[in-house]
Design a protein around this motif. Structure first.
Motif, PDB file in Angstrom:
ATOM      1  N   THR A  27       0.841  -1.204   0.000  1.00  0.00           N
ATOM      2  CA  THR A  27       0.000   0.000   0.000  1.00  0.00           C
ATOM      3  C   THR A  27       0.871   1.247   0.000  1.00  0.00           C
ATOM      4  O   THR A  27       0.664   2.161  -0.804  1.00  0.00           O
ATOM      5  CB  THR A  27      -0.940   0.001   1.226  1.00  0.00           C
ATOM      6  OG1 THR A  27      -1.772  -1.158   1.164  1.00  0.00           O
ATOM      7  CG2 THR A  27      -1.806   1.240   1.256  1.00  0.00           C
ATOM      8  N   ALA A  64      -4.679  -6.195  -6.483  1.00  0.00           N
ATOM      9  CA  ALA A  64      -6.111  -6.371  -6.226  1.00  0.00           C
ATOM     10  C   ALA A  64      -6.399  -6.388  -4.725  1.00  0.00           C
ATOM     11  O   ALA A  64      -7.378  -5.789  -4.272  1.00  0.00           O
ATOM     12  CB  ALA A  64      -6.611  -7.663  -6.879  1.00  0.00           C
ATOM     13  N   GLU A  65      -5.546  -7.036  -3.946  1.00  0.00           N
ATOM     14  CA  GLU A  65      -5.731  -7.076  -2.489  1.00  0.00           C
ATOM     15  C   GLU A  65      -5.562  -5.685  -1.883  1.00  0.00           C
ATOM     16  O   GLU A  65      -6.336  -5.269  -1.016  1.00  0.00           O
ATOM     17  CB  GLU A  65      -4.733  -8.050  -1.852  1.00  0.00           C
ATOM     18  CG  GLU A  65      -4.819  -8.120  -0.349  1.00  0.00           C
ATOM     19  CD  GLU A  65      -6.160  -8.642   0.166  1.00  0.00           C
ATOM     20  OE1 GLU A  65      -6.542  -8.259   1.288  1.00  0.00           O
ATOM     21  OE2 GLU A  65      -6.811  -9.432  -0.537  1.00  0.00           O
ATOM     22  N   VAL A  67      -5.997  -2.823  -3.449  1.00  0.00           N
ATOM     23  CA  VAL A  67      -7.138  -2.022  -3.888  1.00  0.00           C
ATOM     24  C   VAL A  67      -8.362  -2.335  -3.034  1.00  0.00           C
ATOM     25  O   VAL A  67      -9.086  -1.435  -2.617  1.00  0.00           O
ATOM     26  CB  VAL A  67      -7.432  -2.254  -5.391  1.00  0.00           C
ATOM     27  CG1 VAL A  67      -8.782  -1.689  -5.788  1.00  0.00           C
ATOM     28  CG2 VAL A  67      -6.321  -1.636  -6.238  1.00  0.00           C
ATOM     29  N   GLU A  68      -8.582  -3.613  -2.757  1.00  0.00           N
ATOM     30  CA  GLU A  68      -9.723  -4.006  -1.917  1.00  0.00           C
ATOM     31  C   GLU A  68      -9.624  -3.355  -0.541  1.00  0.00           C
ATOM     32  O   GLU A  68     -10.603  -2.829  -0.013  1.00  0.00           O
ATOM     33  CB  GLU A  68      -9.762  -5.533  -1.787  1.00  0.00           C
ATOM     34  CG  GLU A  68     -10.932  -6.049  -0.984  1.00  0.00           C
ATOM     35  CD  GLU A  68     -12.283  -5.709  -1.583  1.00  0.00           C
ATOM     36  OE1 GLU A  68     -13.217  -5.436  -0.797  1.00  0.00           O
ATOM     37  OE2 GLU A  68     -12.405  -5.705  -2.812  1.00  0.00           O
ATOM     38  N   ARG A  69      -8.447  -3.349   0.021  1.00  0.00           N
ATOM     39  CA  ARG A  69      -8.234  -2.712   1.334  1.00  0.00           C
ATOM     40  C   ARG A  69      -8.480  -1.209   1.239  1.00  0.00           C
ATOM     41  O   ARG A  69      -9.130  -0.617   2.092  1.00  0.00           O
ATOM     42  CB  ARG A  69      -6.816  -2.990   1.800  1.00  0.00           C
ATOM     43  CG  ARG A  69      -6.465  -2.311   3.079  1.00  0.00           C
ATOM     44  CD  ARG A  69      -5.021  -2.566   3.447  1.00  0.00           C
ATOM     45  NE  ARG A  69      -4.644  -1.714   4.548  1.00  0.00           N
ATOM     46  CZ  ARG A  69      -3.466  -1.716   5.097  1.00  0.00           C
ATOM     47  NH1 ARG A  69      -2.541  -2.543   4.682  1.00  0.00           N
ATOM     48  NH2 ARG A  69      -3.186  -0.912   6.078  1.00  0.00           N
ATOM     49  N   LEU A  71     -10.332   0.349  -0.881  1.00  0.00           N
ATOM     50  CA  LEU A  71     -11.756   0.607  -1.093  1.00  0.00           C
ATOM     51  C   LEU A  71     -12.553   0.509   0.212  1.00  0.00           C
ATOM     52  O   LEU A  71     -13.465   1.303   0.448  1.00  0.00           O
ATOM     53  CB  LEU A  71     -12.326  -0.362  -2.127  1.00  0.00           C
ATOM     54  CG  LEU A  71     -11.867  -0.118  -3.554  1.00  0.00           C
ATOM     55  CD1 LEU A  71     -12.337  -1.238  -4.461  1.00  0.00           C
ATOM     56  CD2 LEU A  71     -12.373   1.220  -4.053  1.00  0.00           C
ATOM     57  N   ARG A  72     -12.199  -0.454   1.050  1.00  0.00           N
ATOM     58  CA  ARG A  72     -12.871  -0.556   2.353  1.00  0.00           C
ATOM     59  C   ARG A  72     -12.615   0.698   3.180  1.00  0.00           C
ATOM     60  O   ARG A  72     -13.525   1.248   3.803  1.00  0.00           O
ATOM     61  CB  ARG A  72     -12.403  -1.803   3.111  1.00  0.00           C
ATOM     62  CG  ARG A  72     -12.994  -3.095   2.591  1.00  0.00           C
ATOM     63  CD  ARG A  72     -12.745  -4.258   3.531  1.00  0.00           C
ATOM     64  NE  ARG A  72     -11.352  -4.455   3.867  1.00  0.00           N
ATOM     65  CZ  ARG A  72     -10.523  -5.272   3.228  1.00  0.00           C
ATOM     66  NH1 ARG A  72     -10.946  -5.972   2.194  1.00  0.00           N
ATOM     67  NH2 ARG A  72      -9.275  -5.402   3.622  1.00  0.00           N
ATOM     68  N   GLU A  75     -14.523   3.660   1.576  1.00  0.00           N
ATOM     69  CA  GLU A  75     -15.957   3.615   1.847  1.00  0.00           C
ATOM     70  C   GLU A  75     -16.250   3.974   3.298  1.00  0.00           C
ATOM     71  O   GLU A  75     -17.232   4.658   3.590  1.00  0.00           O
ATOM     72  CB  GLU A  75     -16.535   2.243   1.502  1.00  0.00           C
ATOM     73  CG  GLU A  75     -18.040   2.177   1.612  1.00  0.00           C
ATOM     74  CD  GLU A  75     -18.776   3.304   0.904  1.00  0.00           C
ATOM     75  OE1 GLU A  75     -19.814   3.746   1.427  1.00  0.00           O
ATOM     76  OE2 GLU A  75     -18.318   3.774  -0.157  1.00  0.00           O
ATOM     77  N   LEU A 120     -13.378  -4.517 -13.336  1.00  0.00           N
ATOM     78  CA  LEU A 120     -13.091  -4.498 -11.897  1.00  0.00           C
ATOM     79  C   LEU A 120     -12.868  -3.069 -11.410  1.00  0.00           C
ATOM     80  O   LEU A 120     -13.332  -2.686 -10.336  1.00  0.00           O
ATOM     81  CB  LEU A 120     -11.871  -5.369 -11.587  1.00  0.00           C
ATOM     82  CG  LEU A 120     -11.506  -5.546 -10.115  1.00  0.00           C
ATOM     83  CD1 LEU A 120     -12.684  -6.108  -9.328  1.00  0.00           C
ATOM     84  CD2 LEU A 120     -10.296  -6.442  -9.981  1.00  0.00           C
ATOM     85  N   ARG A 123     -16.270  -1.403 -11.079  1.00  0.00           N
ATOM     86  CA  ARG A 123     -16.961  -1.869  -9.874  1.00  0.00           C
ATOM     87  C   ARG A 123     -16.338  -1.287  -8.618  1.00  0.00           C
ATOM     88  O   ARG A 123     -17.029  -1.043  -7.634  1.00  0.00           O
ATOM     89  CB  ARG A 123     -16.949  -3.393  -9.811  1.00  0.00           C
ATOM     90  CG  ARG A 123     -17.958  -4.032 -10.748  1.00  0.00           C
ATOM     91  CD  ARG A 123     -17.991  -5.503 -10.559  1.00  0.00           C
ATOM     92  NE  ARG A 123     -16.624  -6.007 -10.667  1.00  0.00           N
ATOM     93  CZ  ARG A 123     -16.281  -7.272 -10.739  1.00  0.00           C
ATOM     94  NH1 ARG A 123     -17.178  -8.187 -10.670  1.00  0.00           N
ATOM     95  NH2 ARG A 123     -15.039  -7.640 -10.861  1.00  0.00           N
ATOM     96  N   ALA A 124     -15.018  -1.041  -8.653  1.00  0.00           N
ATOM     97  CA  ALA A 124     -14.324  -0.509  -7.488  1.00  0.00           C
ATOM     98  C   ALA A 124     -14.803   0.891  -7.123  1.00  0.00           C
ATOM     99  O   ALA A 124     -14.755   1.293  -5.966  1.00  0.00           O
ATOM    100  CB  ALA A 124     -12.813  -0.489  -7.739  1.00  0.00           C
TER     101      ALA A 124
END
Length: 195
Positions: A27, A64-65, A67-69, A71-72, A75, A120, A123-124
């Motif tokens: 990150t 991807a991992e 980005v997922e973090r 995004l959480r 949000e 993806l 959707r992100a």
């Protein structure tokens, strides 16, 4: 006598720590340099290449991992913004929070664009786009935001400006302190109906 479960528990704890270290290092590294190598991420995480690739077999998997973090976190931050009341004031609050999220993750946006599929990526951004779209619609209905350009274009312009500001700060063209005001001033000027 030590059973198999007791033997494997420390390895699982080590693996979880390694994964957390890798994701945290990735990150930070991707925020600074979207082209950072897997070797540099492993070094920043304090793990070997084998450990890194054991958990994340490809750069795309790791991105991807991360980005997922991100995004959480985004949000959580953006979901807490009060977008009620005066649309311009609400937009200012949303832009300020969006700027801080965008800046925090800097080059990660570019890394994601290079590594992830367009579907993806789309959707992100869904929740952030939905939030901005709802606010823009309300501001347009109330006559505070212009209606002579497509709503989708306004959303694209806001996202593009946020990303451009983060890039400008990372390149040294604009200071991080000046960027939020520049973003807000520019976006509100763009949204204000012509007289």
């Amino acid at each position: 006598m030590v059973d198999g479960v007791q033997e494997s528990a420390p390895r699982r704890a080590d693996a979880l720590r390694n994964i957390a270290s890798i994701v945290e290092a990735a990150t930070r590294s991707l925020a600074d340099d979207p082209d950072v190598s897997m070797n540099a991420v492993a070094k920043a995480a304090g793990v070997g290449r084998m450990t890194l690739y054991g958990h994340f077999p490809s750069r795309a998997t790791l991105v991807a991992e991360v980005v997922e973090r991100a995004l959480r976190d985004a949000e959580s931050t953006l979901g807490a913004v009060d977008v009620t009341g005066d649309p311009q004031a609400a937009m200012e609050r949303l832009l300020d929070a969006s700027w801080h999220v965008t800046y925090r993750y800097g080059g990660l946006v570019q890394a994601a664009e290079q590594s992830l599929s367009p579907d993806l990526l789309k959707r992100a951004h869904t929740q952030q786009v939905d939030r901005a779209t709802t606010l823009l619609r309300r501001g347009r209905r109330e006559g505070q935001f212009r209606r002579d350009v497509p709503l989708e274009w306004q959303v694209i312009a806001i996202q593009s400006l946020l990303h451009a500001a983060a890039t400008a700060v990372h390149q040294g063209a604009v200071t991080a302190d000046a960027a939020p005001t520049l973003v807000t001033t520019t976006v509100l000027a763009t949204l204000t109906p012509p007289h």
